[in-house]
Design an enzyme around this catalytic site. Structure first.
Site, PDB file in Angstrom:
ATOM      1  CG  HIS A   1      -2.110   0.913   0.978  1.00  0.00           C
ATOM      2  ND1 HIS A   1      -2.088   2.257   1.252  1.00  0.00           N
ATOM      3  CD2 HIS A   1      -3.318   0.653   0.412  1.00  0.00           C
ATOM      4  CE1 HIS A   1      -3.225   2.782   0.882  1.00  0.00           C
ATOM      5  NE2 HIS A   1      -3.990   1.839   0.367  1.00  0.00           N
TER       6      HIS A   1
ATOM      7  CG  ASP B   1      -8.194  -4.464  -4.433  1.00  0.00           C
ATOM      8  OD1 ASP B   1      -9.416  -4.412  -4.588  1.00  0.00           O
ATOM      9  OD2 ASP B   1      -7.428  -3.531  -4.716  1.00  0.00           O
TER      10      ASP B   1
HETATM   11  N1  ACO Z   1       4.268  -7.649  -4.158  1.00  0.00           N
HETATM   12  C1  ACO Z   1       5.605  -7.706  -3.993  1.00  0.00           C
HETATM   13  N2  ACO Z   1       6.352  -6.648  -3.644  1.00  0.00           N
HETATM   14  C2  ACO Z   1       5.709  -5.486  -3.443  1.00  0.00           C
HETATM   15  C3  ACO Z   1       4.319  -5.345  -3.601  1.00  0.00           C
HETATM   16  C4  ACO Z   1       3.605  -6.482  -3.968  1.00  0.00           C
HETATM   17  N3  ACO Z   1       2.283  -6.434  -4.133  1.00  0.00           N
HETATM   18  N4  ACO Z   1       3.953  -4.067  -3.348  1.00  0.00           N
HETATM   19  C5  ACO Z   1       5.071  -3.425  -3.045  1.00  0.00           C
HETATM   20  N5  ACO Z   1       6.143  -4.277  -3.110  1.00  0.00           N
HETATM   21  C6  ACO Z   1       7.535  -3.962  -2.833  1.00  0.00           C
HETATM   22  C7  ACO Z   1       8.178  -3.325  -4.067  1.00  0.00           C
HETATM   23  O1  ACO Z   1       8.727  -4.267  -4.935  1.00  0.00           O
HETATM   24  C8  ACO Z   1       9.207  -2.471  -3.395  1.00  0.00           C
HETATM   25  O2  ACO Z   1      10.264  -3.323  -2.953  1.00  0.00           O
HETATM   26  P1  ACO Z   1      11.789  -2.927  -3.140  1.00  0.00           P
HETATM   27  O3  ACO Z   1      11.962  -1.684  -2.299  1.00  0.00           O
HETATM   28  O4  ACO Z   1      12.497  -4.116  -2.639  1.00  0.00           O
HETATM   29  O5  ACO Z   1      11.955  -2.656  -4.595  1.00  0.00           O
HETATM   30  C9  ACO Z   1       8.511  -1.946  -2.148  1.00  0.00           C
HETATM   31  O6  ACO Z   1       7.581  -2.966  -1.816  1.00  0.00           O
HETATM   32  C10 ACO Z   1       7.790  -0.641  -2.367  1.00  0.00           C
HETATM   33  O7  ACO Z   1       6.864  -0.813  -3.440  1.00  0.00           O
HETATM   34  P2  ACO Z   1       6.344   0.299  -4.402  1.00  0.00           P
HETATM   35  O8  ACO Z   1       5.858  -0.321  -5.681  1.00  0.00           O
HETATM   36  O9  ACO Z   1       7.372   1.400  -4.529  1.00  0.00           O
HETATM   37  O10 ACO Z   1       5.122   0.873  -3.587  1.00  0.00           O
HETATM   38  P3  ACO Z   1       4.089   1.916  -4.134  1.00  0.00           P
HETATM   39  O11 ACO Z   1       3.655   2.704  -2.985  1.00  0.00           O
HETATM   40  O12 ACO Z   1       4.608   2.665  -5.315  1.00  0.00           O
HETATM   41  O13 ACO Z   1       2.900   0.994  -4.702  1.00  0.00           O
HETATM   42  C11 ACO Z   1       1.050  -0.390  -4.800  1.00  0.00           C
HETATM   43  C12 ACO Z   1       1.761   0.683  -3.994  1.00  0.00           C
HETATM   44  C13 ACO Z   1       0.805   0.110  -6.223  1.00  0.00           C
HETATM   45  C14 ACO Z   1      -0.298  -0.664  -4.150  1.00  0.00           C
HETATM   46  C15 ACO Z   1       1.909  -1.668  -4.828  1.00  0.00           C
HETATM   47  O14 ACO Z   1       2.063  -2.157  -3.508  1.00  0.00           O
HETATM   48  C16 ACO Z   1       1.344  -2.736  -5.737  1.00  0.00           C
HETATM   49  O15 ACO Z   1       1.599  -2.709  -6.953  1.00  0.00           O
HETATM   50  N6  ACO Z   1       0.582  -3.723  -5.187  1.00  0.00           N
HETATM   51  C17 ACO Z   1      -0.026  -4.754  -5.996  1.00  0.00           C
HETATM   52  C18 ACO Z   1      -1.297  -4.253  -6.659  1.00  0.00           C
HETATM   53  C19 ACO Z   1      -2.411  -4.057  -5.664  1.00  0.00           C
HETATM   54  O16 ACO Z   1      -2.675  -4.899  -4.829  1.00  0.00           O
HETATM   55  N7  ACO Z   1      -3.100  -2.925  -5.778  1.00  0.00           N
HETATM   56  C20 ACO Z   1      -4.236  -2.580  -4.918  1.00  0.00           C
HETATM   57  C21 ACO Z   1      -3.897  -1.419  -4.039  1.00  0.00           C
HETATM   58  S1  ACO Z   1      -5.164  -1.071  -2.873  1.00  0.00           S
HETATM   59  C22 ACO Z   1      -6.404  -0.362  -3.779  1.00  0.00           C
HETATM   60  O17 ACO Z   1      -6.168   0.256  -4.775  1.00  0.00           O
HETATM   61  C23 ACO Z   1      -7.753  -0.528  -3.349  1.00  0.00           C
END
Ligand code: ACO
Length: 377
Positions: A263, A314
């Site tokens: 998140h 989700d």
């Molecule tokens: N699976 C694996 N690793 C993850 C995930 C994930 N779902 N989410 C974040 N990370 C990791 C990233 O790889 C990153 O790791 P690193 O520092 O080792 O490279 C770190 O956590 C930070 O992640 P970011 O992508 O920079 O976080 P950001 O705040 O930009 O993204 C997001 C948030 C888009 C929700 C992301 O967590 C994601 O893509 N999740 C999967 C999709 C999802 O479930 N979306 C629903 C969100 S809730 C909603 O909209 C209702």
């Protein structure tokens, strides 16, 4: 601006406060408030129509106000005939979110008060949009089943009517209770991407249908509300419980995202997760699908251990909707039927703020390109 006069960019607008809001607060430490009410105090104690009322009227209704609002929502659920025909004519290959995006836009064509932009007219419009979005979703589902959509019943709450119209039979008390909780948990969430999209559109003083259409297109993406459908794809792909570890490790080793996790704002567990996890456990127990629940818990454990992140809304919402008998391509439309109440509330708040949301960018292109006429290129 930096000392050299260059613009600094905040990638992904992380932690940027773009405007004030009094509608909801996402506390990074793991709490969520609607108009100051902790959602933990609302879930299970009120019905979804009360939350929709709270968001757009900025106060909880008393019993009389709730009864009037519920009746108003039910009477506004009726769609213009042209919209019904258009829904029925969509090819089955279209994703339901494509249809929803187009039909909400089309609703704007049938708003007889479109030129009245007073607060009262916007409030009526907001109520009508909240009421009509579920009918679009239900009508689409029923038409794809070659079944008629039942008319809403005055003795049912608005949310119960939605499930009734979607499934074609009156939902049980348990299903209705689950739906109220699910919709309450999805109703608003600060400046999430789709709400921000709605506010950007509203900030140009564009109409409410345009704001909601922008928001639907934004919610659809798999990094936002589209994640729930992908969660179900993942659970289907994994198959048996014993394959969880290998599957999830495979994703993480290949630096792929595990859908339904992570998140932007929360540093702790998403406060909505515990409510959904509890519901999923009960539903799976009742439906004798505890292997599905155990699969989810196992995924949660591995992802938290390896990445230190938690499930978001989700993840368990997907399993909750599956238990309600919702096909996975309708998961994001279900999300939309509730989040629309947040979008219209934010749209009205943005109209009051009356400022154009227009950021700048850092130009990284070139200068001094020499123009060459087309016949010389
Ligand atoms: N699976 C694996 N690793 C993850 C995930 C994930 N779902 N989410 C974040 N990370 C990791 C990233 O790889 C990153 O790791 P690193 O520092 O080792 O490279 C770190 O956590 C930070 O992640 P970011 O992508 O920079 O976080 P950001 O705040 O930009 O993204 C997001 C948030 C888009 C929700 C992301 O967590 C994601 O893509 N999740 C999967 C999709 C999802 O479930 N979306 C629903 C969100 S809730 C909603 O909209 C209702």
């Amino acid at each position: 601006m930096s000392e050299k006069g260059e613009r600094e960019i905040v990638r992904g607008l992380r932690d940027v406060a773009a405007a004030e809001t009094s509608i909801s607060y996402v506390d990074p430490k793991g709490s969520l408030y609607y108009l100051g009410y902790n959602i933990d105090d609302l879930v299970g104690n009120i019905i979804y129509a009360e939350v929709a009322y709270l968001l757009i009227h900025k106060k909880l209704p008393n019993q009389r106000e709730l009864d009037t609002f519920n009746a108003e929502l039910i009477s506004e659920m009726k769609l213009p005939e042209a919209v019904i025909e258009s829904i029925r004519a969509t090819p089955k290959r279209c994703h339901p979110m494509d249809v929803l995006r187009t039909e909400v836009s089309r609703l704007g064509e049938y708003d007889l008060d479109a030129n009245d932009r007073s607060k009262e007219a916007d409030l009526k419009r907001a109520t009508r949009i909240i009421a009509q979005v579920p009918t679009i979703v239900a009508t689409l589902h029923r038409s794809r089943m070659d079944e008629p959509t039942p008319s809403p019943r005055e003795d049912f709450s608005f949310a119960k009517n939605f499930l009734y119209m979607f499934k074609g039979t009156p939902p049980s008390n348990e299903e209705t209770d689950v739906l109220h909780r699910l919709l309450i948990l999805h109703a608003d969430h600060g400046f999430n991407a789709s709400t921000f999209a709605a506010r950007v559109t509203a900030s140009t003083n564009s109409d409410m249908y345009s704001a909601v259409t922008s928001a639907i297109g934004t919610l659809r993406g798999p990094l936002h509300g589209g994640a729930s459908e992908k969660v179900m794809d993942m659970l289907d792909d994994i198959g048996q419980e014993e394959h969880v570890e290998e599957y999830v490790q495979g994703l993480l080793d290949n630096r792929k995202k595990v859908m339904g996790f992570g998140h932007r704002v929360y540093l702790a567990e998403d406060p909505r997760t515990k409510h959904l996890r509890g519901m999923v456990e009960k539903l799976c127990h009742r439906k004798r699908t505890m292997d599905l629940y155990r699969k989810c818990i196992k995924i949660e454990g591995i992802v938290h251990e390896r990445k230190g992140i938690y499930p978001n809304l989700d993840f368990y919402a997907a399993v909750t909707m599956d238990a309600l008998g919702v096909p996975k391509e309708f998961f994001t439309p279900f999300f939309t039927t509730s989040r629309v109440s947040g979008w219209v509330a934010h749209t009205m708040e943005q109209y009051e703020d009356a400022v154009l949301l227009r950021p700048s960018s850092k130009y990284v292109g070139t200068f001094g390109s020499t123009f060459v006429p087309i016949d010389k290129r």
